[in-house]
Enzyme design. Structure first.
Site, short mmCIF file in Angstrom:
data_model
loop_
_atom_site.label_atom_id
_atom_site.label_comp_id
_atom_site.label_asym_id
_atom_site.label_seq_id
_atom_site.Cartn_x
_atom_site.Cartn_y
_atom_site.Cartn_z
N SER A 133 0.86 -1.20 0.00
CA SER A 133 0.00 0.00 0.00
C SER A 133 0.89 1.24 0.00
O SER A 133 2.05 1.18 0.43
CB SER A 133 -0.86 0.00 1.26
OG SER A 133 -1.39 1.29 1.53
N TYR A 156 -1.10 -1.19 10.06
CA TYR A 156 -1.07 -1.32 8.59
C TYR A 156 0.24 -0.78 8.02
O TYR A 156 0.85 -1.39 7.13
CB TYR A 156 -2.27 -0.56 8.02
CG TYR A 156 -2.63 -0.88 6.59
CD1 TYR A 156 -3.15 -2.12 6.22
CD2 TYR A 156 -2.51 0.10 5.59
CE1 TYR A 156 -3.51 -2.38 4.91
CE2 TYR A 156 -2.89 -0.17 4.28
CZ TYR A 156 -3.38 -1.41 3.94
OH TYR A 156 -3.75 -1.67 2.64
#
Ligand SMILES: NC(=O)c1ccc[n+]([C@@H]2O[C@H](COP(=O)([O-])OP(=O)(O)OC[C@H]3O[C@@H](n4cnc5c(N)ncnc54)[C@H](O)[C@@H]3O)[C@@H](O)[C@H]2O)c1
Length: 245
Positions: A133, A156
């Site tokens: 990401s 994350y």
């Protein structure tokens, strides 16, 4: 039809989700045998039930596909298991939850690579993609979440950042064996998020819109294909320019 991936056996974990289903579709459109390895399956011939949080399940998935096709040409680590409290504010994250998310989203990708590389080494050939990401590359812009109940999870960034560098480790170690390993890092994908968030996101991103699954899938197919035969250890960021500013 573009036969970029003709007859290649390619597994996408989480292949029934938002991004995974577009990847599977693109792989099949390009002549590949796209197999979704997902917890929730909906198409029997090219789907296999797999829980990436269980090493036994990963092993069984690799074995079943190898027994059926005699090879695995490509593997995309894309599944997205997360705990119910994923997205808690940083100060509220429970140790148990942190442990689980790191195990499910990072360790499971590492263990999947371990199992599929064992099979790829038999033919000295293969392409692996880890889906990371933009938040594995840059810090979060918290202003785009203002006025919404969305909260970007702290773990994350650690997981995706780790995954990007882990990819380089594998690329370096297995290049001599004909195995390429790359990362694809998408920006935010439109998924009916609240209007305030979408507007704030679109105002900031240079291409002025959120991503769509079909913005990501063709690049995954390219990296899986022989056209990318001299590309390994790369992190391909597909984000409408988000990380360029
Ligand atoms: N959607 C985005 O905006 C975005 C942006 C950047 C990166 N990503 C990354 O893309 C990947 C896919 O995200 P998505 O948005 O398509 O997610 P999604 O939730 O739409 O799909 C995830 C898929 O994973 C499957 N899954 C969940 N737990 C599993 C398990 N234990 N074993 C096997 N399969 C399991 C689900 O059934 C689902 O089909 C993730 O790695 C995510 O971090 C997404």
């Amino acid at each position: 039809m573009d036969k970029l991936l003709e007859n290649k056996v390619i597994v996408v974990t989480g292949g029934n989700g938002l991004l995974g289903s577009a990847m599977i579709q693109d792989i099949r459109n390009k002549g590949g045998i796209g197999i979704s390895a997902d917890l929730n399956i909906n198409d029997t011939e090219y789907s296999i039930k797999c829980d990436i949080t269980s090493l036994n399940s990963i092993k069984e998935t690799v074995k079943d596909i190898y027994d059926k096709y005699g090879r695995i040409d490509g593997w995309v680590n894309n599944a997205y298991p997360r705990t119910a409290d994923w997205g808690s504010d940083f100060l509220d994250i429970k140790e148990e939850s942190l442990d689980k998310n790191v195990k499910w989203q990072l360790n499971s990708y590492i263990l999947s690579c371990q199992e599929v590389i064992k099979v790829m080494l038999k033919r000295n050939s293969g392409s692996i993609i880890n889906v990371a990401s933009i938040y594995g590359v840059v810090g979060n812009d918290f202003t785009i979440y203002e006025g919404t109940n969305l909260n970007p999870p702290a773990a994350y960034t650690a997981i995706k950042g780790g995954l990007i560098n882990f990819t380089r480790y594998l690329a370096s170690k297995y290049g001599k064996d004909g195995i390429r390993v790359n990362t694809v890092s998408p920006g935010g994908i439109f998924d009916n998020q609240v209007k305030e968030f979408v507007e704030a996101y679109e105002a900031k991103v240079p291409l002025k819109r959120m991503g769509k699954p079909d913005d990501i899938a063709p690049s995954v197919s390219f990296l899986l294909s022989d056209k990318a035969k001299y590309i390994t250890g790369h992190n391909l960021i597909i984000d409408g320019g988000w990380t360029s500013i």
